[in-house]
Design an enzyme around this catalytic site. Structure first.
Site, PDB file in Angstrom:
ATOM      1  N   ASP A  58      -8.346   9.564  11.514  1.00 45.25           N
ATOM      2  CA  ASP A  58      -9.095  10.707  12.070  1.00 45.25           C
ATOM      3  C   ASP A  58     -10.605  10.554  11.811  1.00 45.25           C
ATOM      4  OD1 ASP A  58      -8.512  10.936   9.307  1.00 45.25           O
ATOM      5  OD2 ASP A  58      -8.915  13.072   9.322  1.00 45.25           O
ATOM      6  N   LEU A  61       1.305   3.648   2.321  1.00 43.92           N
ATOM      7  CA  LEU A  61       2.153   3.764   3.517  1.00 43.92           C
ATOM      8  C   LEU A  61       3.113   2.580   3.604  1.00 43.92           C
ATOM      9  CD1 LEU A  61       2.961   4.968   6.269  1.00 43.92           C
ATOM     10  CD2 LEU A  61       1.041   3.711   7.280  1.00 43.92           C
ATOM     11  N   GLY A  84       0.818  -1.218   0.000  1.00 42.15           N
ATOM     12  CA  GLY A  84       0.000   0.000   0.000  1.00 42.15           C
ATOM     13  C   GLY A  84       0.853   1.270   0.000  1.00 42.15           C
ATOM     14  N   LYS A  97     -13.118   1.191  11.025  1.00 49.92           N
ATOM     15  CA  LYS A  97     -11.785   1.395  11.605  1.00 49.92           C
ATOM     16  C   LYS A  97     -11.898   1.470  13.138  1.00 49.92           C
ATOM     17  CE  LYS A  97      -8.277   2.139   9.809  1.00 49.92           C
ATOM     18  NZ  LYS A  97      -7.175   1.208   9.410  1.00 49.92           N
ATOM     19  N   ALA A 118      -5.615  -2.312   5.143  1.00 56.26           N
ATOM     20  CA  ALA A 118      -6.954  -1.783   5.444  1.00 56.26           C
ATOM     21  C   ALA A 118      -7.774  -1.699   4.175  1.00 56.26           C
ATOM     22  CB  ALA A 118      -6.833  -0.387   6.071  1.00 56.26           C
ATOM     23  N   TYR A 119      -9.082  -1.598   4.374  1.00 56.83           N
ATOM     24  CA  TYR A 119     -10.006  -1.235   3.290  1.00 56.83           C
ATOM     25  C   TYR A 119     -10.081   0.288   3.354  1.00 56.83           C
ATOM     26  CZ  TYR A 119     -14.248  -0.942   0.493  1.00 56.83           C
ATOM     27  OH  TYR A 119     -15.162  -0.645  -0.481  1.00 56.83           O
ATOM     28  N   TYR A 137     -16.525   3.659   6.635  1.00 58.17           N
ATOM     29  CA  TYR A 137     -15.077   3.491   6.777  1.00 58.17           C
ATOM     30  C   TYR A 137     -14.644   3.806   8.216  1.00 58.17           C
ATOM     31  CZ  TYR A 137     -10.125   4.869   6.486  1.00 58.17           C
ATOM     32  OH  TYR A 137      -8.777   5.008   6.722  1.00 58.17           O
TER      33      TYR A 137
HETATM   34  N1  LIG Z   1      -4.892   7.263   2.907  1.00 61.50           N
HETATM   35  C1  LIG Z   1      -5.292   8.112   3.852  1.00 61.50           C
HETATM   36  O1  LIG Z   1      -5.561   9.312   3.610  1.00 61.50           O
HETATM   37  C2  LIG Z   1      -5.424   7.635   5.279  1.00 61.50           C
HETATM   38  C3  LIG Z   1      -5.865   8.538   6.261  1.00 61.50           C
HETATM   39  C4  LIG Z   1      -5.978   8.097   7.569  1.00 61.50           C
HETATM   40  C5  LIG Z   1      -5.643   6.792   7.911  1.00 61.50           C
HETATM   41  N2  LIG Z   1      -5.234   5.934   6.937  1.00 61.50           N
HETATM   42  C6  LIG Z   1      -4.885   4.559   7.328  1.00 61.50           C
HETATM   43  O2  LIG Z   1      -3.519   4.353   6.995  1.00 61.50           O
HETATM   44  C7  LIG Z   1      -3.292   2.976   6.689  1.00 61.50           C
HETATM   45  C8  LIG Z   1      -2.551   2.878   5.348  1.00 61.50           C
HETATM   46  O3  LIG Z   1      -3.346   3.477   4.356  1.00 61.50           O
HETATM   47  P1  LIG Z   1      -2.901   3.529   2.815  1.00 61.50           P
HETATM   48  O4  LIG Z   1      -3.483   4.764   2.250  1.00 61.50           O
HETATM   49  O5  LIG Z   1      -1.450   3.237   2.711  1.00 61.50           O
HETATM   50  O6  LIG Z   1      -3.741   2.295   2.255  1.00 61.50           O
HETATM   51  P2  LIG Z   1      -3.685   1.615   0.786  1.00 61.50           P
HETATM   52  O7  LIG Z   1      -2.713   2.278  -0.082  1.00 61.50           O
HETATM   53  O8  LIG Z   1      -5.102   1.484   0.349  1.00 61.50           O
HETATM   54  O9  LIG Z   1      -3.120   0.166   1.127  1.00 61.50           O
HETATM   55  C9  LIG Z   1      -3.883  -0.764   1.816  1.00 61.50           C
HETATM   56  C10 LIG Z   1      -3.104  -2.036   1.905  1.00 61.50           C
HETATM   57  O10 LIG Z   1      -3.933  -2.990   2.569  1.00 61.50           O
HETATM   58  C11 LIG Z   1      -3.762  -4.232   1.906  1.00 61.50           C
HETATM   59  N3  LIG Z   1      -4.916  -5.092   2.113  1.00 61.50           N
HETATM   60  C12 LIG Z   1      -6.200  -4.837   1.753  1.00 61.50           C
HETATM   61  N4  LIG Z   1      -6.968  -5.907   2.065  1.00 61.50           N
HETATM   62  C13 LIG Z   1      -6.148  -6.822   2.634  1.00 61.50           C
HETATM   63  C14 LIG Z   1      -6.356  -8.126   3.139  1.00 61.50           C
HETATM   64  N5  LIG Z   1      -7.561  -8.691   3.141  1.00 61.50           N
HETATM   65  N6  LIG Z   1      -5.288  -8.798   3.629  1.00 61.50           N
HETATM   66  C15 LIG Z   1      -4.064  -8.233   3.628  1.00 61.50           C
HETATM   67  N7  LIG Z   1      -3.800  -7.009   3.156  1.00 61.50           N
HETATM   68  C16 LIG Z   1      -4.847  -6.310   2.651  1.00 61.50           C
HETATM   69  C17 LIG Z   1      -3.601  -3.867   0.452  1.00 61.50           C
HETATM   70  O11 LIG Z   1      -2.985  -4.942  -0.231  1.00 61.50           O
HETATM   71  P3  LIG Z   1      -3.281  -5.273  -1.777  1.00 61.50           P
HETATM   72  O12 LIG Z   1      -2.873  -4.041  -2.525  1.00 61.50           O
HETATM   73  O13 LIG Z   1      -2.412  -6.440  -2.020  1.00 61.50           O
HETATM   74  O14 LIG Z   1      -4.754  -5.525  -1.841  1.00 61.50           O
HETATM   75  C18 LIG Z   1      -2.697  -2.642   0.560  1.00 61.50           C
HETATM   76  O15 LIG Z   1      -1.358  -3.037   0.637  1.00 61.50           O
HETATM   77  C19 LIG Z   1      -4.674   2.315   6.719  1.00 61.50           C
HETATM   78  O16 LIG Z   1      -4.881   1.741   7.978  1.00 61.50           O
HETATM   79  C20 LIG Z   1      -5.638   3.481   6.565  1.00 61.50           C
HETATM   80  O17 LIG Z   1      -6.901   3.204   7.153  1.00 61.50           O
HETATM   81  C21 LIG Z   1      -5.109   6.326   5.621  1.00 61.50           C
END
Ligand SMILES: NC(=O)c1ccc[n+]([C@@H]2O[C@H](COP(=O)([O-])OP(=O)(O)OC[C@H]3O[C@@H](n4cnc5c(N)ncnc54)[C@H](OP(=O)(O)O)[C@@H]3O)[C@@H](O)[C@H]2O)c1
Length: 287
Positions: free
Chosen positions: A103, A12, A10, A130, A62-63, A126
């Site tokens: 957040d 992060l 992902g 979470k 995460a989803y 979402y």
């Molecule tokens: N993006 C934001 O603005 C934001 C803001 C606040 C908090 N967050 C939190 O920060 C964290 C990282 O976010 P991100 O934006 O880096 O997310 P992302 O780019 O959507 O990546 C999500 C990751 O989760 C993996 N994943 C999804 N379903 C899975 C499953 N069933 N088993 C194992 N792995 C699975 C995906 O793998 P595949 O690609 O292989 O499916 C991907 O590597 C998350 O917890 C998110 O809730 C994000």
């Protein structure tokens, strides 16, 4: 120190794996293909998730499709809540868990930056899912760390600055919401914060791990614009002019003081992060 990273493909996860390796830690990156955390048996049987093989498990999986979650809430629950329960069952008496949350567990009505002791009240699926994950962790593990982050951006995935740069390149006027506030957070800063947390073996609990600066989406867009080669016009608009399926918190600014006073403070200014970020993106897009 041995660290398993879930969600390693992902936005992060990719930066975290790179920075952990650069800092000399032993890293085991797992994608959803390596381990689908929804699969209870696969999680139970995963030998990497044991005290013998890992000191820490960092869950970046995460989803994250905030609007899509309104249409398929079961999928979001499966990954953000029930899969976290699988991890908790496996990690009882196992390596420590560092879990990433959001957040969006807040409703955005406080009117000042949220602290860790503030009441949660998510407005969308979402955020609810979470929060469900956070509740399982708090109920089941003795020494977990939950880091709530916000408005995350990195070069490895879809993010607001990347979308803006692409829109700016078209040359048309870009309209951006000016009545939602939050704290932009660079994945590089967050990854450095995570490494610091692991190295300090921080006391268990929930911490807000977001950038120091707070702003509206429009102000964020202006900052990106002024640090890029863009010449197009920007127009501030109210949320009512940009309806989305998921309701978002109006003001989800968080205070990162608790984490800072624990000795974790890798946060650079949004402007200096953007300078580096935009140069990379513009080069990638050959602008
Ligand atoms: N993006 C934001 O603005 C934001 C803001 C606040 C908090 N967050 C939190 O920060 C964290 C990282 O976010 P991100 O934006 O880096 O997310 P992302 O780019 O959507 O990546 C999500 C990751 O989760 C993996 N994943 C999804 N379903 C899975 C499953 N069933 N088993 C194992 N792995 C699975 C995906 O793998 P595949 O690609 O292989 O499916 C991907 O590597 C998350 O917890 C998110 O809730 C994000």
């Amino acid at each position: 120190m041995k660290v398993v990273v879930l969600g390693a493909t992902g936005m992060l996860g990719k930066d975290l794996v790179r920075i952990l390796q650069k800092r000399g830690l032993q890293v085991f990156p797992l994608s959803s293909k390596d381990l689908d955390i929804r699969n209870e048996k696969a999680v139970r049987d995963c030998r990497l998730l044991s005290k013998k093989n890992a000191d820490w498990v960092v869950n970046c999986a995460a989803y994250t499709a905030v609007d899509q979650a309104e249409l398929e809430p079961e999928n979001a629950w499966d990954i953000n809540s029930e899969a976290v329960l699988n991890l908790c069952e496996k990690l009882t008496n196992g390596p420590r868990l560092l879990h990433i949350s959001t957040d969006f567990v807040f409703d955005g009505t406080k009117g000042s930056p949220y602290t860790e002791s503030d009441e949660t009240n998510p407005l969308c699926v979402y955020g609810q899912t979470k929060l469900g994950g956070e509740h399982y962790i708090e109920a089941m593990l003795d020494d977990p760390i939950i880091l709530r982050t916000s408005w995350l951006y990195g070069t490895q995935g879809k993010s607001f600055p990347k979308t803006m740069i692409k829109l700016f390149a078209l040359g048309n006027k870009v309209r951006v919401v000016n009545d939602q506030w939050g704290c932009p957070t660079s994945t590089v800063d967050l990854a450095n914060a995570i490494v610091n947390v692991l190295e300090l073996n921080l006391e268990s609990g929930t911490y807000h791990a977001c950038g120091n600066d707070s702003m509206s989406w429009f102000e964020f867009a202006k900052l990106i614009h002024s640090n890029s080669a863009a010449t197009c016009e920007l127009e501030p608009i109210p949320t009512s002019d940009y309806p989305t399926p998921a309701k978002r918190p109006r003001d989800s600014r968080m205070s990162n003081e608790k984490l800072k006073s624990s000795g974790v403070s890798p946060w650079r200014s949004t402007e200096s992060n953007l300078t580096e970020f935009i140069t990379g993106i513009e080069k990638e897009m050959s602008l």
